[in-house]
Motif scaffolding. Sequence first.
Motif, PDB file in Angstrom:
ATOM      1  N   GLU A 253      -8.403   0.806 -10.454  1.00 47.90           N
ATOM      2  CA  GLU A 253      -9.710   0.829 -11.110  1.00 47.90           C
ATOM      3  C   GLU A 253     -10.118   2.276 -11.292  1.00 47.90           C
ATOM      4  O   GLU A 253     -10.290   3.009 -10.323  1.00 47.90           O
ATOM      5  CB  GLU A 253     -10.742   0.073 -10.286  1.00 47.90           C
ATOM      6  CG  GLU A 253     -10.549  -1.412 -10.287  1.00 47.90           C
ATOM      7  CD  GLU A 253     -11.687  -2.146  -9.608  1.00 47.90           C
ATOM      8  OE1 GLU A 253     -12.550  -1.506  -8.968  1.00 47.90           O
ATOM      9  OE2 GLU A 253     -11.704  -3.380  -9.717  1.00 47.90           O
TER      10      GLU A 253
ATOM     11  N   ASN B 288       0.808  -1.218   0.000  1.00 47.78           N
ATOM     12  CA  ASN B 288       0.000   0.000   0.000  1.00 47.78           C
ATOM     13  C   ASN B 288       0.846   1.275   0.000  1.00 47.78           C
ATOM     14  O   ASN B 288       0.525   2.236  -0.695  1.00 47.78           O
ATOM     15  CB  ASN B 288      -0.941  -0.013   1.199  1.00 47.78           C
ATOM     16  CG  ASN B 288      -1.942   1.108   1.159  1.00 47.78           C
ATOM     17  OD1 ASN B 288      -2.537   1.369   0.120  1.00 47.78           O
ATOM     18  ND2 ASN B 288      -2.123   1.777   2.271  1.00 47.78           N
TER      19      ASN B 288
ATOM     20  N   ASN C  46     -14.028   8.113  -8.505  1.00 45.40           N
ATOM     21  CA  ASN C  46     -13.064   8.069  -7.403  1.00 45.40           C
ATOM     22  C   ASN C  46     -12.195   6.829  -7.598  1.00 45.40           C
ATOM     23  O   ASN C  46     -12.611   5.728  -7.216  1.00 45.40           O
ATOM     24  CB  ASN C  46     -13.779   8.000  -6.045  1.00 45.40           C
ATOM     25  CG  ASN C  46     -14.599   9.238  -5.782  1.00 45.40           C
ATOM     26  OD1 ASN C  46     -14.127  10.348  -5.958  1.00 45.40           O
ATOM     27  ND2 ASN C  46     -15.836   9.046  -5.361  1.00 45.40           N
TER      28      ASN C  46
ATOM     29  N   VAL D 244      -6.955  -1.854  -5.896  1.00 41.09           N
ATOM     30  CA  VAL D 244      -7.410  -3.148  -5.407  1.00 41.09           C
ATOM     31  C   VAL D 244      -6.224  -4.119  -5.423  1.00 41.09           C
ATOM     32  O   VAL D 244      -5.532  -4.236  -6.430  1.00 41.09           O
ATOM     33  CB  VAL D 244      -8.555  -3.721  -6.269  1.00 41.09           C
ATOM     34  CG1 VAL D 244      -8.999  -5.082  -5.765  1.00 41.09           C
ATOM     35  CG2 VAL D 244      -9.726  -2.749  -6.319  1.00 41.09           C
TER      36      VAL D 244
ATOM     37  N   VAL E  59      -9.835   3.675  -7.387  1.00 36.64           N
ATOM     38  CA  VAL E  59      -9.648   2.744  -6.278  1.00 36.64           C
ATOM     39  C   VAL E  59      -8.510   1.794  -6.619  1.00 36.64           C
ATOM     40  O   VAL E  59      -8.426   1.296  -7.741  1.00 36.64           O
ATOM     41  CB  VAL E  59     -10.940   1.933  -6.030  1.00 36.64           C
ATOM     42  CG1 VAL E  59     -10.726   0.883  -4.952  1.00 36.64           C
ATOM     43  CG2 VAL E  59     -12.094   2.847  -5.680  1.00 36.64           C
TER      44      VAL E  59
END
Length: 98
Positions: free
Chosen positions: A83, A22, A87, A91, A89
């Motif tokens: 994605e 992350n 907004n 994944v 995202v």
Amino acid sequence: LTDGVQYFAEKGGAFWFVDIVNTEIAPLLKPNPDQYFIAVTLISNKEGGSIVATDGNEKVLYTKMLDVCVVPEGTWEFYIILEMSENPVIVMMLPSEY
């Protein structure tokens, strides 16, 4: 995280790995056709381990050596994708969830 990655993190004690993906690898994703996908490999063995991220076509984007790797020994594969939507995202998933 998909259900598969959540399960791996919980059962394998790998939330530290999800944090690295992350904070250090996901920022490499860009909203263009060449950088919306990254393949991540976690290798764990008695000597420690490593994390390698590629563009999916063997171009290495990121490498990190680990002195200690507290997940079950083996080679673990993951994908992260951006994605695009109103907004965007990010994944993280197992290859079987792609």
